[in-house]
Motif scaffolding. Structure first.
Motif, PDB file in Angstrom:
ATOM      1  N   LYS A 128       0.855  -1.191   0.000  1.00 41.96           N
ATOM      2  CA  LYS A 128       0.000   0.000   0.000  1.00 41.96           C
ATOM      3  C   LYS A 128       0.890   1.239   0.000  1.00 41.96           C
ATOM      4  N   ILE A 129       0.682   2.105  -0.990  1.00 39.50           N
ATOM      5  CA  ILE A 129       1.543   3.271  -1.207  1.00 39.50           C
ATOM      6  C   ILE A 129       0.718   4.549  -1.137  1.00 39.50           C
ATOM      7  N   TYR A 130       1.258   5.535  -0.425  1.00 41.63           N
ATOM      8  CA  TYR A 130       0.682   6.881  -0.422  1.00 41.63           C
ATOM      9  C   TYR A 130       1.673   7.802  -1.133  1.00 41.63           C
ATOM     10  N   ILE A 131       1.183   8.614  -2.067  1.00 42.05           N
ATOM     11  CA  ILE A 131       2.019   9.564  -2.798  1.00 42.05           C
ATOM     12  C   ILE A 131       1.615  10.973  -2.401  1.00 42.05           C
ATOM     13  N   GLY A 132       2.574  11.756  -1.914  1.00 46.66           N
ATOM     14  CA  GLY A 132       2.347  13.156  -1.602  1.00 46.66           C
ATOM     15  C   GLY A 132       3.107  14.025  -2.581  1.00 46.66           C
ATOM     16  N   GLY A 133       2.534  15.134  -2.972  1.00 49.03           N
ATOM     17  CA  GLY A 133       3.198  16.023  -3.913  1.00 49.03           C
ATOM     18  C   GLY A 133       2.446  17.332  -4.039  1.00 49.03           C
ATOM     19  N   SER A 134       2.805  18.108  -5.040  1.00 45.38           N
ATOM     20  CA  SER A 134       2.209  19.412  -5.272  1.00 45.38           C
ATOM     21  C   SER A 134       0.927  19.290  -6.103  1.00 45.38           C
ATOM     22  N   LEU A 135      -0.040  20.154  -5.811  1.00 41.12           N
ATOM     23  CA  LEU A 135      -1.264  20.177  -6.619  1.00 41.12           C
ATOM     24  C   LEU A 135      -0.964  20.419  -8.089  1.00 41.12           C
ATOM     25  N   THR A 136       0.110  21.168  -8.383  1.00 43.93           N
ATOM     26  CA  THR A 136       0.441  21.433  -9.784  1.00 43.93           C
ATOM     27  C   THR A 136       0.949  20.179 -10.497  1.00 43.93           C
ATOM     28  N   GLY A 137       1.340  19.158  -9.746  1.00 44.69           N
ATOM     29  CA  GLY A 137       1.808  17.910 -10.339  1.00 44.69           C
ATOM     30  C   GLY A 137       0.745  16.824 -10.396  1.00 44.69           C
ATOM     31  N   ARG A 138      -0.504  17.206 -10.131  1.00 44.09           N
ATOM     32  CA  ARG A 138      -1.606  16.239 -10.049  1.00 44.09           C
ATOM     33  C   ARG A 138      -1.658  15.240 -11.195  1.00 44.09           C
ATOM     34  N   ALA A 139      -1.687  15.739 -12.420  1.00 44.60           N
ATOM     35  CA  ALA A 139      -1.854  14.858 -13.585  1.00 44.60           C
ATOM     36  C   ALA A 139      -0.662  13.916 -13.722  1.00 44.60           C
ATOM     37  N   ARG A 140       0.534  14.433 -13.528  1.00 42.43           N
ATOM     38  CA  ARG A 140       1.741  13.596 -13.637  1.00 42.43           C
ATOM     39  C   ARG A 140       1.728  12.510 -12.567  1.00 42.43           C
ATOM     40  N   LEU A 141       1.380  12.881 -11.334  1.00 43.95           N
ATOM     41  CA  LEU A 141       1.370  11.907 -10.247  1.00 43.95           C
ATOM     42  C   LEU A 141       0.270  10.859 -10.438  1.00 43.95           C
ATOM     43  N   ALA A 142      -0.841  11.254 -11.022  1.00 43.68           N
ATOM     44  CA  ALA A 142      -1.891  10.278 -11.334  1.00 43.68           C
ATOM     45  C   ALA A 142      -1.360   9.239 -12.319  1.00 43.68           C
TER      46      ALA A 142
ATOM     47  N   VAL B  89      -1.168  -1.149  -4.406  1.00 41.92           N
ATOM     48  CA  VAL B  89      -2.366  -0.392  -4.071  1.00 41.92           C
ATOM     49  C   VAL B  89      -1.926   1.037  -3.786  1.00 41.92           C
ATOM     50  N   VAL B  90      -2.468   2.002  -4.508  1.00 42.27           N
ATOM     51  CA  VAL B  90      -2.162   3.405  -4.248  1.00 42.27           C
ATOM     52  C   VAL B  90      -3.329   3.992  -3.474  1.00 42.27           C
ATOM     53  N   LEU B  91      -3.040   4.418  -2.236  1.00 40.21           N
ATOM     54  CA  LEU B  91      -4.072   4.942  -1.348  1.00 40.21           C
ATOM     55  C   LEU B  91      -4.428   6.390  -1.648  1.00 40.21           C
ATOM     56  N   SER B  92      -3.496   7.148  -2.201  1.00 41.78           N
ATOM     57  CA  SER B  92      -3.715   8.578  -2.458  1.00 41.78           C
ATOM     58  C   SER B  92      -4.885   8.775  -3.404  1.00 41.78           C
ATOM     59  N   ARG B  93      -5.748   9.712  -3.038  1.00 40.90           N
ATOM     60  CA  ARG B  93      -6.868  10.056  -3.912  1.00 40.90           C
ATOM     61  C   ARG B  93      -6.877  11.533  -4.247  1.00 40.90           C
ATOM     62  N   TRP B  94      -6.020  12.318  -3.589  1.00 39.91           N
ATOM     63  CA  TRP B  94      -6.044  13.777  -3.730  1.00 39.91           C
ATOM     64  C   TRP B  94      -5.734  14.241  -5.151  1.00 39.91           C
TER      65      TRP B  94
ATOM     66  N   ARG C 257      -8.943  12.325   5.578  1.00 37.75           N
ATOM     67  CA  ARG C 257      -8.815  11.169   4.681  1.00 37.75           C
ATOM     68  C   ARG C 257      -7.357  10.909   4.337  1.00 37.75           C
ATOM     69  N   ASP C 258      -6.628  11.964   3.956  1.00 38.99           N
ATOM     70  CA  ASP C 258      -5.223  11.803   3.590  1.00 38.99           C
ATOM     71  C   ASP C 258      -4.391  11.357   4.787  1.00 38.99           C
TER      72      ASP C 258
END
Length: 133
Positions: free
Chosen positions: A3-17, A29-34, A60-61
């Motif tokens: 199970k992995i959580y990814i934190g980052g910048s809102l400006t990187g949303r699409a790349r991180l998705a 399993v990626v837990l991050s939904r932000w 949630r996060d």
């Protein structure tokens, strides 16, 4: 599965998705939904940090970070919200009090606390080649 959580910048949303999709396709399993703008709570969020919706998102996060086996903090884009720094702080505290947790940092150093992370990669390409994920 891990199970992995990814934190980052809102400006990187699409790349991180996209990075998350690769990890999911690899069996994790990626837990991050932000960074998924189409989740119900994100579709209600109006980019205000002082709202009930923001409080729900933060809780949630936080719970997702507490459940993760691995927390990846991405600093490839600048961040103005401070969210990823808080996520790193939660992960570091969890690790410091003895919970088994692997913390990974991707990108340039942007604060002193990233020095407490033992795994650093300059890019996601490096991370995926060398980390065993």
């Amino acid at each position: 599965s891990v199970k992995i959580y990814i934190g980052g910048s809102l400006t990187g949303r699409a790349r991180l998705a996209n990075e998350a999709k690769y990890l999911i396709d690899s069996g994790h399993v990626v837990l991050s939904r932000w960074f998924s703008a189409n989740t119900p709570i994100e579709s209600l969020w109006n980019n205000q940090f002082n709202s009930e919706v923001s409080e729900v998102m933060a809780m949630r996060d936080t719970y997702d970070i507490m459940e993760a086996d691995i927390v990846i903090i991405d600093s490839l884009e600048p961040s103005t919200s401070g969210g990823r720094e808080t996520e790193l702080g939660l992960a570091l505290m969890r690790a410091l009090i003895g919970h088994p947790l692997r913390i990974i940092h991707v990108g340039p150093y942007t604060n002193i606390f990233q020095n407490l992370v033992r795994e650093h990669y300059g890019s996601w390409e490096e991370l995926l080649e060398d980390s065993g994920l």
